[in-house]
Scaffold this motif. Structure first.
Motif, short mmCIF file in Angstrom:
data_model
loop_
_atom_site.label_atom_id
_atom_site.label_comp_id
_atom_site.label_asym_id
_atom_site.label_seq_id
_atom_site.Cartn_x
_atom_site.Cartn_y
_atom_site.Cartn_z
N ASP A 144 0.83 -1.20 0.00
CA ASP A 144 0.00 0.00 0.00
C ASP A 144 0.87 1.26 0.00
OD1 ASP A 144 -2.66 1.38 0.41
OD2 ASP A 144 -1.55 2.10 2.16
N TRP A 145 0.52 2.18 -0.84
CA TRP A 145 1.15 3.49 -0.87
C TRP A 145 0.12 4.62 -0.78
CZ3 TRP A 145 -0.66 6.60 -4.78
CH2 TRP A 145 -1.31 5.96 -5.83
N TRP A 146 -1.16 4.27 -1.02
CA TRP A 146 -2.21 5.29 -1.09
C TRP A 146 -2.44 5.96 0.26
CZ3 TRP A 146 -4.51 8.60 -3.87
CH2 TRP A 146 -5.80 9.06 -3.58
N LEU A 147 -2.52 5.16 1.33
CA LEU A 147 -2.77 5.73 2.65
C LEU A 147 -1.58 6.57 3.12
CD1 LEU A 147 -4.51 2.75 4.49
CD2 LEU A 147 -5.55 4.72 3.36
N GLY A 148 -0.37 6.13 2.81
CA GLY A 148 0.80 6.92 3.17
C GLY A 148 0.83 8.24 2.44
N LEU A 149 0.40 8.25 1.19
CA LEU A 149 0.35 9.49 0.42
C LEU A 149 -0.69 10.45 0.97
CD1 LEU A 149 1.51 10.90 -2.14
CD2 LEU A 149 -0.36 9.86 -3.43
N LEU A 150 -1.79 9.92 1.49
CA LEU A 150 -2.87 10.76 1.99
C LEU A 150 -2.60 11.31 3.39
CD1 LEU A 150 -6.17 8.91 0.94
CD2 LEU A 150 -5.28 11.07 0.05
N PHE A 151 -2.13 10.46 4.29
CA PHE A 151 -2.16 10.79 5.71
C PHE A 151 -0.79 10.97 6.36
CE2 PHE A 151 -6.01 8.08 5.01
CZ PHE A 151 -6.93 9.12 5.09
N ILE A 152 0.31 10.71 5.67
CA ILE A 152 1.63 10.82 6.28
C ILE A 152 2.39 11.99 5.65
CG2 ILE A 152 3.79 9.66 6.77
CD1 ILE A 152 1.39 8.47 8.21
N ASP A 153 2.58 13.04 6.44
CA ASP A 153 3.38 14.18 6.02
C ASP A 153 4.76 14.17 6.66
OD1 ASP A 153 1.27 15.10 4.49
OD2 ASP A 153 0.46 16.35 6.11
N ASN A 154 4.88 13.47 7.79
CA ASN A 154 6.17 13.38 8.47
C ASN A 154 7.11 12.49 7.67
OD1 ASN A 154 8.32 13.21 10.21
ND2 ASN A 154 7.14 12.54 11.98
N HIS A 155 8.25 13.03 7.28
CA HIS A 155 9.17 12.29 6.42
C HIS A 155 9.68 11.02 7.08
CE1 HIS A 155 12.06 11.71 3.19
NE2 HIS A 155 13.03 11.58 4.08
N GLU A 156 9.89 11.04 8.37
CA GLU A 156 10.45 9.88 9.06
C GLU A 156 9.44 8.76 9.24
OE1 GLU A 156 12.16 11.07 12.71
OE2 GLU A 156 13.83 12.18 11.78
N MET A 157 8.16 9.03 9.01
CA MET A 157 7.13 8.01 9.16
C MET A 157 6.61 7.50 7.83
SD MET A 157 4.85 9.30 12.38
CE MET A 157 3.92 7.78 12.25
N GLN A 158 7.25 7.87 6.77
CA GLN A 158 6.78 7.43 5.46
C GLN A 158 7.04 5.95 5.27
OE1 GLN A 158 8.81 10.00 2.74
NE2 GLN A 158 7.20 11.54 2.76
N PRO A 159 6.07 5.21 4.73
CA PRO A 159 6.28 3.77 4.46
C PRO A 159 7.23 3.55 3.31
CG PRO A 159 4.14 4.49 3.65
CD PRO A 159 4.71 5.65 4.40
#
Length: 290
Positions: free
Chosen positions: A209-224
């Motif tokens: 999955d990349w869609w949820l990370g693109l929507l809800f993760i702005d913190n660079h260190e928490m990116q999948p």
């Protein structure tokens, strides 16, 4: 029982066709792995080869040059493990309730699950629910919670649970067992092939999955991992277009593409051999009576 000549010949033909098919599936993956271990100059000059003329680890060195990829790996692994365990538990329990004969509102619950397969709230409502109402933005739960119950997987388990003789529930109830004991100690061990299959599907969903990370993760260190791979690929293309001015060198663009494929699918490929026997067992369940 001895086989005659025609039977042996037929077996050789079938085995040969299966071997050719397996080889056709293996060669592309082998070429990707070899491409990731080939120097950039050799890839540009010679293209794909079954065996490289010049070995190189520059693609992997470029890929792992930052500590962020290890952080992203940790995020993806955590989301996959926690999400798969919770999703399988919730889906199995929900499916067991729907398939149970004595549950009063199983029809309503089944309709609610089926309704979500036909109609959705849309992207705006989904984003408001996760980011504002539940306040899960920039948290791991934003990557886990939306996928905890897949109606399609739930109905697969419902179909499997309904094949289990209901007399097992009645016998356990007569012996004084409650519903939780029956589910975890009787139903789950019998349903191991189906649960293992659903577990693999969920693990693939969380891992890729990349869609949820693109929507809800702005913190660079928490990116999948999938988001980071996408950003690395974009940065590589940009550096190629600028002639390597960002890192004072031309990045191994082709090798990085192949290395990212190996890094992304490697753990999932290693997971298949441990679950393959459950697929085989699931195909034979119900084939023999008695």
């Amino acid at each position: 029982m001895a086989l005659n000549r025609n039977d042996r010949m037929f077996g050789w033909i079938v085995n040969g066709v299966i071997a050719l098919f397996a080889l056709g599936c293996l060669i592309p993956f082998w070429m990707v792995v070899i491409g990731s271990l080939t120097s950039e100059r050799s890839l540009k000059v010679n293209g794909f080869r079954l065996w490289p003329e010049e070995w190189s680890l520059n693609a992997y060195q470029y890929l792992f040059s930052s500590d962020q990829i290890f952080k992203s790996y940790g995020v993806t692994v955590s989301v996959t493990v926690v999400g798969t365990v919770l999703a399988v538990l919730i889906t199995a329990m929900f499916s067991y309730v729907i398939s149970h004969r004595k549950v009063k509102y199983r029809g309503v619950l089944s309709f609610m699950a089926y309704f979500t397969m036909l109609f959705g709230a849309g992207l705006v409502g989904f984003y408001i629910l996760i980011a504002q109402w539940l306040d899960l933005k920039n948290t791991l739960w934003a990557l886990i919670l939306p996928y905890l119950l897949n109606p399609f997987f739930a109905f697969i388990l419902v179909s499997f649970f309904r094949r289990i003789p209901y007399e097992l529930n009645e016998a356990a109830t007569v012996d004084g067992a409650n519903d939780l004991y029956i589910f975890f100690r009787i139903i789950c061990p019998i349903s191991t092939p189906a649960i293992a299959t659903i577990s693999l599907f969920y693990a693939l969903s969380f891992w890729n999955d990349w869609w949820l990370g693109l929507l809800f993760i702005d913190n660079h260190e928490m990116q999948p991992l999938q988001i980071l791979i996408r950003q690395l690929q974009t940065a590589t293309d940009l550096e190629m277009s600028l002639g390597g001015t960002l890192l004072n060198q031309t990045p191994p663009a082709y090798g990085v593409r192949y290395a990212t494929v190996c890094v992304t699918i490697g753990p999932i490929v290693l997971l298949y051999p441990f679950i393959q026997r459950y697929f085989v067992k699931g195909l034979t369940i119900g084939a023999v009576k008695g």
